[in-house]
Design a protein around this motif. Structure first.
Motif, PDB file in Angstrom:
ATOM      1  N   ILE A 131      15.991  80.005   7.275  1.00 28.08           N
ATOM      2  CA  ILE A 131      16.978  79.714   6.214  1.00 28.08           C
ATOM      3  C   ILE A 131      16.353  80.055   4.861  1.00 28.08           C
ATOM      4  N   ASN A 180      23.755  80.594  -2.908  1.00 31.58           N
ATOM      5  CA  ASN A 180      23.038  80.674  -1.632  1.00 31.58           C
ATOM      6  C   ASN A 180      22.252  81.976  -1.495  1.00 31.58           C
ATOM      7  N   VAL A 184      18.070  81.997  -0.863  1.00 30.13           N
ATOM      8  CA  VAL A 184      17.454  82.418   0.405  1.00 30.13           C
ATOM      9  C   VAL A 184      16.721  83.751   0.270  1.00 30.13           C
ATOM     10  N   ARG A 236      23.677  86.953   5.666  1.00 30.80           N
ATOM     11  CA  ARG A 236      23.806  85.956   6.728  1.00 30.80           C
ATOM     12  C   ARG A 236      24.307  84.625   6.172  1.00 30.80           C
ATOM     13  N   THR A 237      23.883  84.260   4.971  1.00 30.27           N
ATOM     14  CA  THR A 237      24.175  82.923   4.451  1.00 30.27           C
ATOM     15  C   THR A 237      25.486  82.867   3.676  1.00 30.27           C
ATOM     16  N   CYS A 238      26.064  84.058   3.352  1.00 32.08           N
ATOM     17  CA  CYS A 238      27.214  84.069   2.449  1.00 32.08           C
ATOM     18  C   CYS A 238      28.476  83.632   3.168  1.00 32.08           C
ATOM     19  N   MET A 239      29.056  82.518   2.704  1.00 32.38           N
ATOM     20  CA  MET A 239      30.290  82.016   3.305  1.00 32.38           C
ATOM     21  C   MET A 239      31.432  82.980   3.045  1.00 32.38           C
ATOM     22  N   ALA A 240      31.360  83.716   1.938  1.00 28.47           N
ATOM     23  CA  ALA A 240      32.438  84.624   1.561  1.00 28.47           C
ATOM     24  C   ALA A 240      32.259  86.004   2.197  1.00 28.47           C
ATOM     25  N   ASP A 241      31.301  86.137   3.097  1.00 24.62           N
ATOM     26  CA  ASP A 241      31.066  87.408   3.810  1.00 24.62           C
ATOM     27  C   ASP A 241      30.729  88.566   2.881  1.00 24.62           C
TER      28      ASP A 241
END
Lengths: 249, 345
Positions: free
Chosen positions: B54, B242, B246, B325-330
């Motif tokens: 992470i 994020n 990261v 990988r961490t992006c909620m908004a793709d």
């Protein structure tokens, strides 16, 4: 220098934030070394009839009587702190605003309803000016201390206006959305050091919505995770219903 | 060039032995295909096959919250004492992308004015790398930036070759660990050939993930300052930060004073900050140099592919794929580059 006279007051709330203060332990003794607590119903019975240097307000404003009372306190106070979700953003008492006032009053006080005038739930700053905010349900003790120190020093305290995600990532938690759980971290103000998520819980949004929640992006995310607007609003309104009062103005 | 081997069944003995000398940090599973560097005392705790953790190992080189000064203003004094917080430790299992990330941070913090806190801490950390035999997942772009193979920056480097690790001994510190732990054996030609075979296979697996000659990336960015791509990203971005938290090379921080209740003494701390937060570029008077998410996203990409190339002659993207990988908004790094390329043709 005389120690500032500090009074704690509660309005509609569970008094859990007072309990957080009473539970500060050794740090409470340190605080009591630099302030003079003149009223604090949770821990003492004395009253004070002069001016307050600092009034610390818990709870939301839900009755005409409470409006009068908070206005009087404001007049007698040099500095006013709202603490806890109820005082800072209206909190869960705001759920009352989902209903017709008469209806809810009769539900709570069936035959005696007429003796209990009521108004829509408001956060303290929707009634009087607030100088400092300690958000959260309950307050996050390290932030409470930070604010007290800022007040004593006479400097402002800015509630962080970034998402809880920012602190959550620094704590290296697995994202709740990866676990398939809806979490309000992405829209909620940071400052709690992602307290709930660190302990395996989701964010309920108790610190209030960030000033700019990037609405377009939030909509995309709701589509991506197949979350309906109703469900999202339902979750948001648990703590943030009183936001609508500001929007209407 | 010195090589030794460690039989797989001796890994546990090696880690137990190491952990008796210093703290050992290694990737461990956190569930849900998430991993994190944490302290270990046994080989069995380590996730040898893991996708990037992470947070990258930068958390040990520049901690999230770090005290840099303690101050005292009692009796009209103005005393300030510089503080360096550090832990001696061994990092085991660092992938080549993260080794490149640490090398990038070394370059930044050794630039004048030198960051002594960072440099002192870095010298207390021993790095044991671990080769990736295959892609971790679809987000990686390590070949684009040539990080699928090691480019130095480690004390020991492990390559997993079935029932043994081939270990490259790169520094005196590394050599010291070999002789202290007494679990290694000399490497011979058979071992080396096995690695050659793996490397040949890797040449087939790892292909440039983005359709551009890497040399042309700075030029692409030169032409893309006003691209529509940034505005589209701006609409999608949550500004949660994020992606930068990261990132193994993002190193922006904020500095705060934490005063004690006596209102006279306190400490100055530095905390990770993010250029993606709306408040990051806000200055006195309320002016904000990057008010919109589009400008903030553009800034992030330029800080990976343009500015560091001009200043340090290296990309500050390591290809680890964490931001995607961490992006909620793709928001996906490879897609963004592809979109910029498409637009510039």
């Amino acid at each position: 220098m005389n120690k500032p006279k500090v009074a704690f007051f509660d309005f509609a709330c569970c008094e859990g934030c007072q309990l957080q203060v009473a539970n500060l332990g050794e740090q409470l003794l340190d605080i009591l070394g630099v302030i003079d607590v003149v009223e604090f119903r949770e821990v003492m019975s004395e009253k004070w009839n002069k001016e307050y240097d600092v009034a610390i307000i818990e709870g939301s404003i839900t009755t005409p009587h409470a409006v009068d009372r908070i206005k009087k306190i404001r007049k007698r106070s040099k500095v006013l702190i709202a603490y806890g979700s109820c005082a800072t953003i209206g909190g869960i008492n705001g759920m009352k605003n989902n209903f017709e006032l008469d209806e809810i009053r009769e539900h709570v006080y069936p035959d005696n309803a007429k003796h209990f005038p009521t108004i829509p739930t408001m956060a303290v700053d929707q009634v009087v000016k607030v100088d400092y905010y300690v958000n959260g349900c309950p307050i996050y003790p390290p932030e409470f201390l930070k604010v007290i120190k800022a007040v004593l020093k006479g400097i402002p305290y800015a509630v962080p206006d970034k998402a809880v995600c920012a602190e959550c990532k620094l704590n290296e938690n697995v994202c709740m959305y990866e676990k398939g759980v809806i979490c309000l971290g992405p829209v909620t103000k940071a400052g709690c050091n992602s307290w709930c998520i660190n302990n395996g819980n989701i964010c309920y949004g108790c610190r209030g919505v960030v000033t700019n929640p990037q609405e377009q992006a939030q909509n995309d995310i709701m589509v991506k995770y197949k979350i309906s607007l109703d469900l999202m609003l339902n979750k948001m309104n648990m703590y943030n219903k009183c936001r609508e009062i500001d929007k209407d103005e | 060039m010195k090589y030794v081997i460690l039989k797989k069944n001796k890994l546990d003995e090696f880690i137990v032995n190491l952990s008796k000398q210093k703290k050992v940090m290694a990737p461990v599973s956190k569930g849900y295909n998430n991993y994190a560097f944490e302290e270990v005392t046994r080989g069995g705790q380590i996730a040898l096959k893991y996708i990037p953790t992470i947070l990258p190992p930068k958390k040990y080189f520049m901690p999230q919250y770090e005290t840099v000064v303690e101050y005292d203003t009692k009796d009209g004094k103005q005393n300030m004492e510089a503080i360096v917080e550090y832990d001696e430790m061994i990092l085991f299992g660092v992938h080549t992308c993260d080794l490149a990330g640490i090398q990038s941070l070394n370059v930044v913090f050794s630039d004048r004015p030198k960051d002594l806190n960072y440099i002192i801490r870095k010298n207390k950390i021993i790095l044991i790398g671990l080769e990736c035999n295959d892609y971790c997942d679809e987000h990686a772009s390590c070949k684009l930036v040539n990080n699928e193979l090691p480019n130095g920056g480690y004390d020991l480097f492990f390559t997993d070759l079935g029932d043994f690790f081939l270990v490259h001994v790169n520094t005196w510190e590394g050599e010291n660990l070999i002789s202290l732990t007494k679990v290694f054996e000399p490497a011979d030609d058979i071992h080396m050939k096995k690695r050659e075979k793996l490397r040949a296979k890797k040449r087939e697996i790892f292909k440039n993930e983005v359709k551009i000659n890497p040399d042309q990336i700075p030029d692409l960015f030169d032409r893309s300052h006003n691209s529509k791509v940034w505005y589209k990203l701006g609409e999608r971005c949550l500004s949660c930060g994020n992606c930068t938290n990261v990132c193994p090379t993002c190193h922006c921080f904020d500095v705060e004073d934490e005063i004690n209740l006596d209102l006279k003494t306190g400490k100055r701390i530095r905390i990770w900050d993010s250029c993606q937060h709306e408040s990051f570029a806000k200055v006195a008077g309320g002016e904000n140099f990057r008010r919109k998410a589009a400008g903030r996203q553009r800034h992030r990409y330029f800080r990976k592919f343009k500015y560091p190339v001009d200043k340090f002659s290296r990309y500050f993207c390591t290809g680890c794929g964490r931001c995607s990988r961490t992006c909620m908004a793709d928001i996906r790094l490879k897609e963004t580059l592809d979109d910029l390329i498409k637009e510039s043709i």
